[in-house]
Design a protein around this motif. Structure first.
Motif, short mmCIF file in Angstrom:
data_model
loop_
_atom_site.label_atom_id
_atom_site.label_comp_id
_atom_site.label_asym_id
_atom_site.label_seq_id
_atom_site.Cartn_x
_atom_site.Cartn_y
_atom_site.Cartn_z
N PRO A 287 70.81 83.59 68.56
CA PRO A 287 70.86 82.17 68.95
C PRO A 287 72.14 81.79 69.69
O PRO A 287 72.10 80.94 70.59
CB PRO A 287 70.76 81.42 67.62
N ASP A 288 73.25 82.44 69.34
CA ASP A 288 74.50 82.09 70.03
C ASP A 288 74.44 82.52 71.49
O ASP A 288 74.88 81.79 72.39
CB ASP A 288 75.71 82.79 69.37
N GLU B 166 72.20 80.15 73.38
CA GLU B 166 72.88 78.89 73.66
C GLU B 166 73.88 79.06 74.80
O GLU B 166 73.98 78.21 75.70
CB GLU B 166 73.58 78.40 72.36
N ARG C 13 72.02 79.19 78.06
CA ARG C 13 71.55 77.86 78.42
C ARG C 13 72.70 77.05 79.01
O ARG C 13 72.57 76.40 80.05
CB ARG C 13 70.99 77.17 77.17
N GLN C 14 73.84 77.16 78.34
CA GLN C 14 75.04 76.44 78.80
C GLN C 14 75.48 76.94 80.19
O GLN C 14 75.81 76.15 81.07
CB GLN C 14 76.15 76.66 77.76
N ASP D 197 70.11 68.14 78.18
CA ASP D 197 71.42 68.67 78.58
C ASP D 197 71.68 68.52 80.08
O ASP D 197 72.69 68.98 80.60
CB ASP D 197 71.53 70.14 78.16
#
Ligand code: ARG
Length: 589
Positions: A218-219, A222, A225-226, A319
């Protein structure tokens, strides 16, 4: 000039009119019972309803009014009021002579040419080009060629997928491997190195690894995505990196497409909308088209009359990242501004049907595209393996396009090695023939089914020299080339086309006259399979004719010259059709 059926339609329209009926009933078409007659006119049946008369009587009146004795061998009534038509051989020959004298083989161009943008190929940067994109490229290329041939101005755009999450994934994937690159150093603002930090082989590894990791970590997901959001917002290091990824990918893509005889006019992509996408979103917000829905920004596209529910088109996530639909909408905006196209055709997988329905509705509703612009999704089915599931490699992975091209070329190479006459050619020529034959096998097999259908990848069947296959048709074309070459060597020239003397020659002449209708149909329905079927029928008709007559050893010089001319037109027609399918023909094989 059109087809023979078009010419006969005029004769029959005149006959209907002079018998006192409306001209529109005069339509003549190729008979669907060739054992009974060559052409038929069924207009009397429809006319009978309007004139409240017995259709057979109308048909008889029409036949009595036909005034063209030089055209018909026989006109007879059949069934409730069909008119069966047989032509005089001289009339058929005169038509083929006309076709022969016309550069476009009797095919007219559209009355009002328009401008068409074809969006096809759709490969994604960094992700390997796989067979899923194969059909988009093959079908799209054929549609481009057909639209162009009928007289439209056509612009083909590859529409690269280069602005989504996959870019963030490979940015993060690369960071994992080489964290010290200047692209990741926030203190560095450029200039960045000119040479790409990765080659195509690295990219092809990076993406699958990163996408696997995204699922379990998950990190990492993320971070990717960022990175995507920052890339889109203009992070200078990511932009520089992204440009390398794109360039490396595009170089590789161009080579694969080149091998497939596919050429795009524009190499634009999702990222080319980056300058306008936020302005567009702002305008849609201001004008009330876009509204917040559960944190995201959407455009409602469902209308009162719709038979099914259509979810709204999502423009922006919470976002701030833009989505596939957003870049598609902005691309329409850009195309309208730059080109004012009359049509935009999207040759994309059937599974994206809902996406395009949303995008098109949003484009018309918000005025991004004028109502008069035709937006069409020309969808297609899946290429499956023998197990009925989407085609994979033997190991179960996704087959890359490069490997697929090598597979079909290798298969053709092996077959070609067994052909005696080819064995003596030099290696370069053998290699060219293998590629052309292998790609023809693949393309023809792909295009011969209606595009919306799924089909099964079966290389042995595709490569056969018998039946509906690319190699069978190439072989017929090359055979004609060889006849013409031998005639040339002996100084024998083609001459005036004479009335056919056999069933097979007559059938060939009649087949030749159908070309304009077939191309018209393929254009109207954006469906190249009609051309495939026609190429097969024409090749078969020529082969029968070739076996029935000994062209070069014929003693009657006029007859021989006529047969050479017929062979010449047949070759031109076959080459035209194959070109519209994007299939090359070798000089010899
Ligand atoms: N890149 C997309 C994919 O791989 C296809 C793009 C099709 N064209 C478009 N304008 N959306 O699915």
């Amino acid at each position: 000039m059109g087809t023979l059926a078009d010419k006969l339609t005029i004769v029959f329209a005149d006959a209907f009119e002079s018998a006192g009926y409306d001209r529109s009933y005069g339509e003549v078409r190729v008979s669907d019972r060739p054992d009974l007659c060559q052409f038929q006119c069924n207009g009397a049946l429809a006319a009978a309803k309007q004139y409240r008369t017995n259709p057979r009587q109308i048909a008889q009146n029409v036949v009595d009014s036909v005034s063209a004795p030089e055209v018909f061998d026989d006109l007879s009534l059949a069934g409730p009021g069909f008119i069966n038509i047989q032509l005089r051989d001289e009339f058929i020959a005169a038509h083929v002579q006309e076709v022969c004298g016309d550069e476009r083989l009797g095919c007219e161009t559209v009355g009002v040419p328009g401008r068409i943008i074809v969006d096809y190929g759709g490969p994604n940067v960094a992700k390997p080009l796989h067979v899923g994109h194969l059909r988009a490229a093959i079908i799209g290329e054929s549609i481009v060629r057909i639209c162009r041939f009928v007289g439209h101005e056509v612009i083909g755009d590859v529409h690269l997928g280069d602005w989504g999450l996959q870019m963030g994934l490979i940015i993060e994937g690369l960071r994992g491997r080489q964290p010290d690159l200047p692209y990741f150093d926030d203190a560095c603002t450029g200039p960045y190195p000119e040479d790409p930090p990765v080659g195509i082989a690295d990219l092809e590894e990076l993406y699958p690894q990163a996408s696997e990791r995204e699922k379990n970590d998950p990190d990492f997901a993320e971070a990717a995505r960022q990175a995507t959001v920052e890339l889109q917002a203009g992070h200078p290091g990511y932009r520089a990196l992204w440009k390398h990824f794109r360039d490396v990918s595009v170089d590789d893509l161009r080579q694969s497409y080149e091998q497939l005889n596919i050429r795009f006019d524009l190499w634009l992509g999702e990222s080319d909308t980056q300058d306008r996408v936020h302005g567009l979103i702002a305008r849609l917000r201001e004008e009330g088209y876009a509204r917040e829905s559960r944190g995201a920004l959407v455009v409602e596209v469902e209308e009162p009359g719709d038979r099914e529910t259509i979810p709204p088109l999502m423009l922006e996530k919470t976002d701030g990242a833009v989505l596939y639909g957003t870049t598609d909408l902005a691309t329409i905006d850009q195309r309208v501004e730059d080109y004012r196209p009359d049509y935009m055709l999207y040759v994309v997988d059937n599974r994206q049907q809902q996406h395009f329905r949303q995008v098109f509705k949003a484009a018309w509703k918000t005025g991004v595209a004028p109502e008069s612009t035709r937006l069409e999704h020309n969808g297609f089915g899946t290429m499956n393996g023998k197990d009925g599931k989407p085609f994979k490699t033997r190991e179960g992975g996704i087959m890359k396009l490069k490997d697929l091209i090598e597979l079909v070329t290798g298969h053709a190479r092996a077959r070609i090695e067994t052909i005696e006459s080819i064995r003596e050619y030099d290696d370069d020529e053998k290699e060219t023939i293998s590629r052309i034959v292998g790609v023809a096998a693949l393309k023809y097999a792909d295009l011969m089914n209606h595009r919306t259908k799924d089909y099964v990848f079966d290389l042995d069947r595709f490569s056969s020299f018998e039946g509906r296959t690319g190699p069978y048709i190439l072989y017929a074309a090359v055979r004609i080339k060889s006849v013409l070459r031998r005639a040339g060597d002996r100084g024998i020239q083609a001459g005036r086309i004479m009335a056919p003397i056999s069933e097979s020659e007559r059938d060939l002449d009649l087949k030749l006259s159908e070309l304009p209708a077939v191309i018209g149909m393929a254009f109207e329905t954006r469906a190249p399979n009609h051309l495939c079927e026609y190429a097969f029928q024409l090749a078969t008709a020529y082969n029968r004719f070739y076996h029935a007559h000994h062209i070069l050893s014929e003693e009657d010089g006029e007859r021989r010259a006529s047969w050479l001319a017929v062979s010449g037109v047949t070759l031109r027609a076959l080459e035209r059709v194959l070109d519209l399918l994007g299939i090359e023909v070798p000089r010899r094989m």
